[in-house]
Design a protein around this motif. Structure first.
Motif, PDB file in Angstrom:
ATOM      1  N   ALA A 185       1.997   4.962  -6.639  1.00 33.49           N
ATOM      2  CA  ALA A 185       2.057   6.363  -6.895  1.00 33.49           C
ATOM      3  C   ALA A 185       1.700   7.719  -6.449  1.00 33.49           C
ATOM      4  CB  ALA A 185       3.417   6.170  -8.651  1.00 33.49           C
ATOM      5  N   SER A 186       2.457   8.209  -6.399  1.00 34.34           N
ATOM      6  CA  SER A 186       1.916   9.761  -5.940  1.00 34.34           C
ATOM      7  C   SER A 186       2.358  11.102  -6.801  1.00 34.34           C
ATOM      8  CB  SER A 186       2.276  10.082  -4.212  1.00 34.34           C
ATOM      9  OG  SER A 186       1.355  11.116  -4.442  1.00 34.34           O
ATOM     10  N   PRO A 215       1.088  -1.382   0.143  1.00 36.33           N
ATOM     11  CA  PRO A 215       0.169  -0.291   0.071  1.00 36.33           C
ATOM     12  C   PRO A 215       0.769   1.549  -0.364  1.00 36.33           C
ATOM     13  CG  PRO A 215      -0.501  -2.016   2.337  1.00 36.33           C
ATOM     14  CD  PRO A 215       0.762  -1.750   1.310  1.00 36.33           C
ATOM     15  N   GLY A 216       0.411   2.226  -0.602  1.00 37.06           N
ATOM     16  CA  GLY A 216       1.251   3.758  -0.365  1.00 37.06           C
ATOM     17  C   GLY A 216      -0.132   4.935  -1.339  1.00 37.06           C
ATOM     18  N   GLY A 217       0.930   5.267  -0.788  1.00 43.22           N
ATOM     19  CA  GLY A 217       0.420   6.543  -2.385  1.00 43.22           C
ATOM     20  C   GLY A 217       0.557   7.869  -1.215  1.00 43.22           C
ATOM     21  N   LYS A 218      -0.098   7.994  -0.219  1.00 42.53           N
ATOM     22  CA  LYS A 218      -0.009   9.381   0.591  1.00 42.53           C
ATOM     23  C   LYS A 218       1.240   8.728   1.732  1.00 42.53           C
ATOM     24  CE  LYS A 218      -4.025  11.564  -0.400  1.00 42.53           C
ATOM     25  NZ  LYS A 218      -5.252  11.499  -0.051  1.00 42.53           N
ATOM     26  N   ALA A 219       0.830   7.501   1.943  1.00 43.85           N
ATOM     27  CA  ALA A 219       1.387   7.320   3.147  1.00 43.85           C
ATOM     28  C   ALA A 219       2.799   6.325   2.702  1.00 43.85           C
ATOM     29  CB  ALA A 219       1.130   6.895   4.006  1.00 43.85           C
ATOM     30  N   LYS A 250       6.954   6.488  -2.578  1.00 43.55           N
ATOM     31  CA  LYS A 250       8.276   7.059  -2.206  1.00 43.55           C
ATOM     32  C   LYS A 250       9.740   6.962  -1.471  1.00 43.55           C
ATOM     33  CE  LYS A 250       4.355   9.478   0.109  1.00 43.55           C
ATOM     34  NZ  LYS A 250       4.479  10.324  -0.157  1.00 43.55           N
ATOM     35  N   GLN A 251      10.780   7.181  -0.943  1.00 41.84           N
ATOM     36  CA  GLN A 251      12.145   6.785  -1.052  1.00 41.84           C
ATOM     37  C   GLN A 251      12.462   6.258  -0.193  1.00 41.84           C
ATOM     38  OE1 GLN A 251      14.098   9.522   1.119  1.00 41.84           O
ATOM     39  NE2 GLN A 251      15.877   9.261  -0.239  1.00 41.84           N
TER      40      GLN A 251
END
Length: 184
Positions: free
Chosen positions: A162-163, A131-135, A168-169
């Motif tokens: 991806a956002s 999961p990701g995007g904003k976090a 995110k790094q």
């Protein structure tokens, strides 16, 4: 600050609030997800790119969806040393734990001449969703990729949102550290 529930009434009220969260009609979402999956099955990359542009990055191209190993390595190399050490330590602990779960192939001949046993064969390839995007969830990378690697999976392919076209790094760094073979 954590609120301590003291009375039966407070606990009942809290449980009622939790129950209300589960009252959302998920059917409309499930139907839409099913439509998207069917369209991706039919139109393949065309539909995938369409939804990527809609949800993640309006400038995406099929070529830009895959993150190179060099980008993952750069993300890892650019981390603050203390964060790098935290990720390395976390990876090591998860590896140690999952080593204990590994099973071996075994065969045994019994008294009547029968041979019984089990053959352990790792999958050749697995897909991992982070999961990701904003976090940012580098822990999800570690907790999903390392068990597969310990089990002997040859190729781990990871996907993550991806956002605005950027992953995110810390997620990229964790993917590099854990040996993700391909990242989309």
């Amino acid at each position: 600050m954590i609120e301590i529930l003291k009375t039966k009434e407070e606990i009942a009220c809290f449980l009622d609030e939790l129950d209300q969260r589960n009252q959302v009609d998920q059917g409309i979402y499930l139907n839409r997800v099913q439509e998207i999956l069917e369209e991706v099955k039919r139109k393949k990359d065309e539909a995938l790119l369409h939804y990527t542009k809609m949800f993640d990055d309006p400038l995406a191209t099929i070529e830009s969806l895959e993150v190179s190993k060099e980008e993952m390595k750069q993300a890892f190399d650019s981390l603050d040393e203390s964060l790098k050490q935290v990720l390395i330590h976390s990876k090591k602990r998860v590896e140690e734990y999952h080593q204990h779960q590994k099973q071996s192939t075994w065969m045994e001949k019994f008294s009547l001449g029968e041979t019984l046993g089990q053959k352990i064969t790792p999958l050749s390839s697995v897909g991992v969703y982070v999961p990701g995007g904003k976090a940012s969830y580098p822990s999800s990378v570690i907790m999903n990729v390392i068990p597969a690697k310990v089990a002997g999976v040859q190729q781990v392919i990871m996907t993550t949102p991806a956002s605005n076209g950027t992953v995110k790094q810390t997620v990229l760094a964790a993917a590099y550290l854990c040996g993700v073979d391909r990242l989309f």
